[in-house]
Scaffold this active site. Structure first.
Site, PDB file in Angstrom:
ATOM      1  N   GLU A  61       0.817  -1.213   0.000  1.00 39.69           N
ATOM      2  CA  GLU A  61       0.000   0.000   0.000  1.00 39.69           C
ATOM      3  C   GLU A  61       0.854   1.267   0.000  1.00 39.69           C
ATOM      4  O   GLU A  61       0.502   2.265  -0.628  1.00 39.69           O
ATOM      5  CB  GLU A  61      -0.942  -0.003   1.208  1.00 39.69           C
ATOM      6  CG  GLU A  61      -2.126  -0.947   1.077  1.00 39.69           C
ATOM      7  CD  GLU A  61      -1.755  -2.413   1.257  1.00 39.69           C
ATOM      8  OE1 GLU A  61      -2.574  -3.288   0.905  1.00 39.69           O
ATOM      9  OE2 GLU A  61      -0.643  -2.683   1.753  1.00 39.69           O
ATOM     10  N   HIS A 130     -10.059  -6.201   9.139  1.00 40.39           N
ATOM     11  CA  HIS A 130     -10.685  -5.909   7.853  1.00 40.39           C
ATOM     12  C   HIS A 130     -12.053  -5.255   8.020  1.00 40.39           C
ATOM     13  O   HIS A 130     -12.868  -5.287   7.094  1.00 40.39           O
ATOM     14  CB  HIS A 130     -10.852  -7.188   7.022  1.00 40.39           C
ATOM     15  CG  HIS A 130      -9.575  -7.851   6.623  1.00 40.39           C
ATOM     16  ND1 HIS A 130      -8.800  -8.550   7.520  1.00 40.39           N
ATOM     17  CD2 HIS A 130      -8.931  -7.916   5.434  1.00 40.39           C
ATOM     18  CE1 HIS A 130      -7.741  -9.029   6.891  1.00 40.39           C
ATOM     19  NE2 HIS A 130      -7.796  -8.652   5.634  1.00 40.39           N
TER      20      HIS A 130
END
Length: 341
Positions: A61, A130
């Site tokens: 990321e 998540h």
């Protein structure tokens, strides 16, 4: 312009394709975006625009966000997809120290017209890594704009504006909204960033809700209406910049306010909203501003525990009733992380 029934995620896909057709500088990059991504938000884009404009990236990321910052400064308009907002932690240096600061530190010579799309929220049985709602972290960073659409129509219109914006925009979606069917324009038009939306008029209490909680607020408002209490519901739509004036005007009329979000209540954006509304409408308040959010704990994996953890219409209803009934309460009510039943 005619509306058609669609889904939130399809509206995102439509807006991306429309922006890419209109401007060849718009590129999409992220993990598996050429294959449609985990929720198919980028489905079909690589077939139409090719792999030079829809780029799969390594699972990093920080690297993805860094590439986007450089590409934006070089004249492109990158749209980054970070699969889960939980993973934005790995891109914070590039986002907070590079994207958000470049315009200021260059004396206005550089701009970073990039969009970082991500999604958060619980309810998917995906566990604590998540399922978070971390938008409040990013509202603390000057130089970033933050958008949180609650409907398919808003998602499409705000995404078009975010892509056209000269500054970096974090675009936070909610996975629980992705496949809900609702009307939206077949050809979306840009929707101005920094404009709040009155979703429902009312006279007795103002409910300010973010993202998924807008729908929950509407359900709570229907229940309140059956009891003779008319709630006005506002969706800020963008947290930075925040269009506070219409919301404050509403609170001055109703005399009561509830702020609701899915994120953990402690340190959530609801605290900022409550503080701003307190300063703007103090003399008009008939009860303390009530805050609804998740308890201070990681998101549980157990379906039963996750359902209990998620704030929803019941908590908004309880908070609104507490605000409306405040004058009739004989003893002070303790403030807790959840709205009282």
């Amino acid at each position: 312009m005619a509306d058609a029934e669609t889904t939130y995620v399809k509206a995102i896909n439509t807006a991306l394709a429309q922006a890419m057709r209109a401007d060849e500088r718009v590129i999409v990059l992220g993990e598996d975006v050429a294959e449609g991504g985990p929720y198919l938000a980028t489905e079909g884009l690589s077939e139409e625009f090719g792999r030079r404009r829809v780029l799969n990236t390594p699972i990093s990321e920080g690297a993805v966000c860094g590439i986007a910052v450089g590409a934006a400064q070089a004249g492109l308009r990158p749209v980054v997809e970070i699969m889960f907002i939980d993973f934005i932690t790995l891109a914070l240096d590039q986002l907070v120290n590079q994207a958000a600061k470049a315009h200021f530190m260059s004396g206005g010579q550089l701009s970073v017209p990039m969009v970082l799309r991500t999604q958060g929220g619980s309810g998917g049985r995906a566990g604590a890594q998540h399922s978070q709602s971390l938008e409040a972290w990013l509202t603390h960073i000057p130089g970033l704009k933050l958008v949180m659409p609650a409907t398919a129509a808003d998602a499409a219109g705000l995404l078009l504006s975010a892509i056209a914006d000269p500054d970096p925009v974090v675009f936070v979606e909610n996975k629980s909204l992705y496949f809900r069917r609702e009307p939206a324009p077949e050809t979306p038009q840009p929707l101005a960033i920094g404009r709040s939306h009155r979703v429902r008029p009312g006279r007795d209490v103002t409910i300010v809700a973010l993202s998924r909680m807008v729908g929950e607020a509407m359900s709570a408002a229907e229940r309140l209406a059956a009891e003779g209490i008319e709630a006005e519901v506002f969706d800020p739509r963008t947290l930075v910049p925040l269009d506070l004036d219409p919301i404050a005007d509403s609170v001055r009329r109703t005399g009561r306010a509830v702020v609701a979000h899915e994120a953990v209540r402690t340190g959530g954006f609801g605290a900022e909203l409550a503080a701003e509304l307190q300063a703007s409408a103090f003399d008009y308040l008939d009860a303390p501003i009530q805050r609804v959010g998740a308890p201070f704990m990681p998101v549980p994996l157990s379906p039963t525990l996750e359902d209990a953890y998620r704030p929803a219409a019941e908590q908004i209803y309880a908070a609104a009733r507490l605000a409306v009934d405040w004058a009739d309460i004989d003893e002070p009510v303790p403030v807790s992380g959840r709205a009282l039943p």
